[in-house]
Design an enzyme around this catalytic site. Structure first.
Site, short mmCIF file in Angstrom:
data_model
loop_
_atom_site.label_atom_id
_atom_site.label_comp_id
_atom_site.label_asym_id
_atom_site.label_seq_id
_atom_site.Cartn_x
_atom_site.Cartn_y
_atom_site.Cartn_z
N GLY A 120 29.37 36.85 27.58
CA GLY A 120 30.78 36.52 27.43
C GLY A 120 31.10 35.55 26.32
O GLY A 120 32.25 35.14 26.17
N GLN A 121 30.11 35.15 25.51
CA GLN A 121 30.41 34.25 24.40
C GLN A 121 31.17 35.03 23.33
O GLN A 121 30.72 36.07 22.87
CB GLN A 121 29.13 33.66 23.81
CG GLN A 121 29.41 32.60 22.75
CD GLN A 121 28.13 31.97 22.17
OE1 GLN A 121 27.02 32.42 22.45
NE2 GLN A 121 28.32 30.94 21.38
N ASN A 163 28.17 29.82 27.89
CA ASN A 163 27.86 31.23 27.70
C ASN A 163 27.05 31.36 26.40
O ASN A 163 27.41 30.77 25.39
CB ASN A 163 29.14 32.06 27.58
CG ASN A 163 29.96 32.02 28.85
OD1 ASN A 163 29.41 32.00 29.95
ND2 ASN A 163 31.27 32.02 28.72
N ILE A 182 42.96 28.64 25.73
CA ILE A 182 44.23 29.35 25.59
C ILE A 182 44.38 30.47 26.62
O ILE A 182 45.48 30.99 26.81
CB ILE A 182 44.44 29.91 24.16
CG1 ILE A 182 43.34 30.90 23.80
CG2 ILE A 182 44.53 28.78 23.15
CD1 ILE A 182 43.63 31.69 22.53
N HIS A 219 29.67 25.58 22.86
CA HIS A 219 30.78 24.99 23.60
C HIS A 219 30.53 25.08 25.10
O HIS A 219 29.89 26.01 25.57
CB HIS A 219 32.12 25.64 23.25
CG HIS A 219 32.20 27.11 23.49
ND1 HIS A 219 31.60 28.04 22.67
CD2 HIS A 219 32.83 27.81 24.46
CE1 HIS A 219 31.86 29.26 23.12
NE2 HIS A 219 32.60 29.15 24.22
N HIS A 255 32.44 25.16 28.82
CA HIS A 255 33.68 25.37 29.56
C HIS A 255 33.64 24.43 30.76
O HIS A 255 32.66 24.43 31.51
CB HIS A 255 33.76 26.81 30.11
CG HIS A 255 33.83 27.86 29.07
ND1 HIS A 255 35.00 28.50 28.74
CD2 HIS A 255 32.87 28.40 28.28
CE1 HIS A 255 34.76 29.41 27.81
NE2 HIS A 255 33.47 29.36 27.50
#
Length: 119
Positions: A98-99, A92, A36, A105, A107
């Site tokens: 930055g998680q 991450n 998003i 997951h 990216h």
């Protein structure tokens, strides 16, 4: 319990369909959807349907599903046509890296120049 859906997890809610997402692929074990807040023209998250807090715990407990996440990341890159120019797959791990959602997951980023080292 590891692997079980978590009621307070955003990504578990996407897997269950309780939270909408722009899904680009789905397999028996994974879901891939557009980020998003994209950081590149292609920015898709590939998540396992099972809940583990990070990639390392997923790989330790369910290595085949970790491999499924990586395979789907490659398929996303091919379908978004960034595989020919190069793309990045990033996991991450931890808030310091930055998680922000503690559900494993990947990216998938591509479609623009990607500097190294990443910021």
């Amino acid at each position: 319990m590891a692997g079980e859906p978590q009621s307070d997890c955003l990504f578990c809610k996407i897997v269950s369909g309780d939270v909408p997402a722009t899904i680009v692929r789905e397999s028996d074990t994974t879901v891939a959807f557009r980020d998003i807040n994209p950081q590149a023209p292609t920015h898709v998250l590939v998540i396992p349907k099972v809940h583990y807090p990070d990639a390392a715990s997923l790989a330790a407990a369910e290595p085949q599903i970790a491999a499924d996440v990586l395979r789907e990341a490659g398929t996303v890159a091919t379908e978004d046509m960034v595989d020919g120019h190069g793309y990045r797959v990033v996991f991450n791990t931890g808030a310091g890296a930055g998680q922000t959602v503690f559900h494993a997951h990947a990216h998938v980023l591509g479609g623009r120049g990607l500097q190294w080292p990443p910021g």
